[in-house]
Design an enzyme around this catalytic site. Structure first.
Site, PDB file in Angstrom:
ATOM      1  N   SER B 150      40.343  21.476 -28.806  1.00 28.39           N
ATOM      2  CA  SER B 150      40.533  20.235 -29.541  1.00 28.39           C
ATOM      3  C   SER B 150      39.535  19.181 -29.061  1.00 28.39           C
ATOM      4  CB  SER B 150      41.989  19.783 -29.402  1.00 28.39           C
ATOM      5  OG  SER B 150      42.304  18.807 -30.360  1.00 28.39           O
ATOM      6  N   ASP B 227      47.235  25.111 -38.170  1.00 27.52           N
ATOM      7  CA  ASP B 227      47.073  23.962 -37.268  1.00 27.52           C
ATOM      8  C   ASP B 227      47.281  22.672 -38.067  1.00 27.52           C
ATOM      9  OD1 ASP B 227      45.892  21.875 -35.729  1.00 27.52           O
ATOM     10  OD2 ASP B 227      44.652  23.352 -34.663  1.00 27.52           O
ATOM     11  N   HIS B 260      48.287  24.557 -33.156  1.00 25.53           N
ATOM     12  CA  HIS B 260      47.360  23.857 -32.246  1.00 25.53           C
ATOM     13  C   HIS B 260      47.785  23.981 -30.781  1.00 25.53           C
ATOM     14  CE1 HIS B 260      43.961  21.119 -32.068  1.00 25.53           C
ATOM     15  NE2 HIS B 260      44.612  20.277 -31.283  1.00 25.53           N
TER      16      HIS B 260
END
Lengths: 281, 281
Positions: B150, B227, B260
């Protein structure tokens, strides 16, 4: 029985879920995790119960146990319950200590007030939870194994010894092998069982159960040689002696340099998953 | 430079340590983790830096990343820094939001007051930390790779693009590929870089760096197709387009059903470890 899904995440080619239900044994809501590998439609998979140690919930091993890769490879469902009842009205240690009460149910059925009302982790893990799991997940109840860490290793050994018809394979990471002979066990058994704890506690002590005639086909134990709790609380030699006398094959692996943490558990998790898979397939 | 050992645990045939030092870049104490597999005396191992995402410290991936087994197998040292400076006097987001300030350094060197004093995570990760690691661990500085998740995937991509002479291999899990084109990036770059952020931010945006001529030999990206941040914040198609135009081989793997979380990261960690090991050996 109703089951509430707390969370579900895809992981390692399967689904890692967290679930909550109202337990009739503990009289509280209970939370646990289940990992289900992808599988053929209609398949029923073997299941391994993992019992956690003092202070833990289902979350510790679910996040840090590193069991999903091997479980998916071997087609094994992994169930991780909490370590005690929790919630309003559940009595705790008088001083809030970590080794009794909340997070420290010791996988027994308490008979001493005020703990006898909610602290029924023995029957919860042996009977209520497997029934619930069978109702909601594609498990084959004839192929159940059990493992655990520290207090949870104690739980795994004692539940397998008392219920060999339920749990076909048993292993443990750094288990408390004889609660009647260590401070953690004295405190827990006296608190949960009351005045009669030394006699009643024999049902919650792996070495005493073996002395009293309980049997399992074989046991795998990994134990860190650098574990701070080794000599005072865990005392694996007592299990070695009890198994030798009873003729139970025990594979005790002392692991040099390893401590009591999840860094130790996760290292040997693959071996335990494989051990159970081989015996449950 | 002095290094304080916070903890050291044997795990997966190596040592998982956590360390603290006084950083000259950030002007604060910085904590990070290092996993060193067992190795021959005198050996120098390749090293992989893992940069974490918003809200994380070194601890999240160290506990939940499941990288040690594969790292030990491939003989790779894994270094996991924090995501921002911390401590007294370090300014935070005015509203204490999770996406700016503490836990959200975005791997850039801030130029906007009051953040310019401590928020120097770009230089910290590219220069100070590798030097410190080389002084204290058996690493081969000519064989360094970088990855992250991320915000940390953004860090890995941008640092590899800016410093291909330092990082020979790069991959990412669900990276922010274009901070200039997403809300997280707008807020962070404007806050850390000030009025000129849209121009100055091109040095902190993987797609802009590629447009402006930066190159790496190849990139591996795993991205969960389920996600929540995919469409608004992560936007992998922008990286696909930039790499296609620049002729950079990008292996983008969209993973159906994955989100995620660390359940996603840990699933594909083995593949990333192997990817880097093959390129760093």
């Amino acid at each position: 029985m109703a089951l509430e899904t707390v969370s579900a995440n895809r992981s390692h080619g399967g689904t890692q879920g967290v679930y909550r239900h109202r337990s009739r044994e503990t009289g509280t809501d209970m939370t646990f995790s289940v990992f289900v590998p992808d599988h053929a439609d209609g398949a029923r998979l073997p299941v391994l119960f993992y019992l956690s140690g003092l202070t833990c919930t289902h979350a510790n091993v679910t996040e840090k146990g590193e069991f999903r890769r091997a479980a998916a490879e071997h087609g094994l469902i992994i169930v991780c319950p909490d370590t005690s009842p929790r919630g309003e009205g559940v009595p705790d240690d008088a001083d809030g200590a970590y080794d009794f009460g909340l997070g420290a149910g010791f996988y027994c059925d308490a008979t001493n007030a005020p703990f006898d009302r909610h602290y029924r982790m023995g029957s919860y893990v042996a009977h209520e939870l497997p029934g619930l799991i069978a109702d909601h997940f594609p498990v084959d109840r004839s192929r159940m194994g059990i493992t655990g860490h520290s207090m949870g290793g104690h739980g795994a050994l004692t539940l397998a010894l008392k219920h060999p018809e339920l749990f076909r394979s048993v292993s443990a990471f750094a288990p408390i092998v004889a609660p009647l002979q260590c401070p953690w066990g004295h405190k827990a058994l006296a608190g949960y069982l009351g005045n009669d704890w030394q006699q009643a506690g024999r049902r919650y002590d792996a070495c005493a159960l073996i002395e009293d005639g309980a049997r399992v086909p074989e046991i795998l134990v990994d134990q860190g040689a650098a574990d701070n709790f080794l000599e005072e609380q865990l005392r694996p030699q007592l299990l070695v002696d009890a198994c030798a006398k009873a003729g139970i094959p025990l594979m005790l692996r002392m692991q040099p340099g390893y401590d009591h943490s999840y860094y130790f558990i996760s290292t040997f998790m693959d071996d335990h998953i494989r051990w159970h898979a081989e015996r449950l397939v």
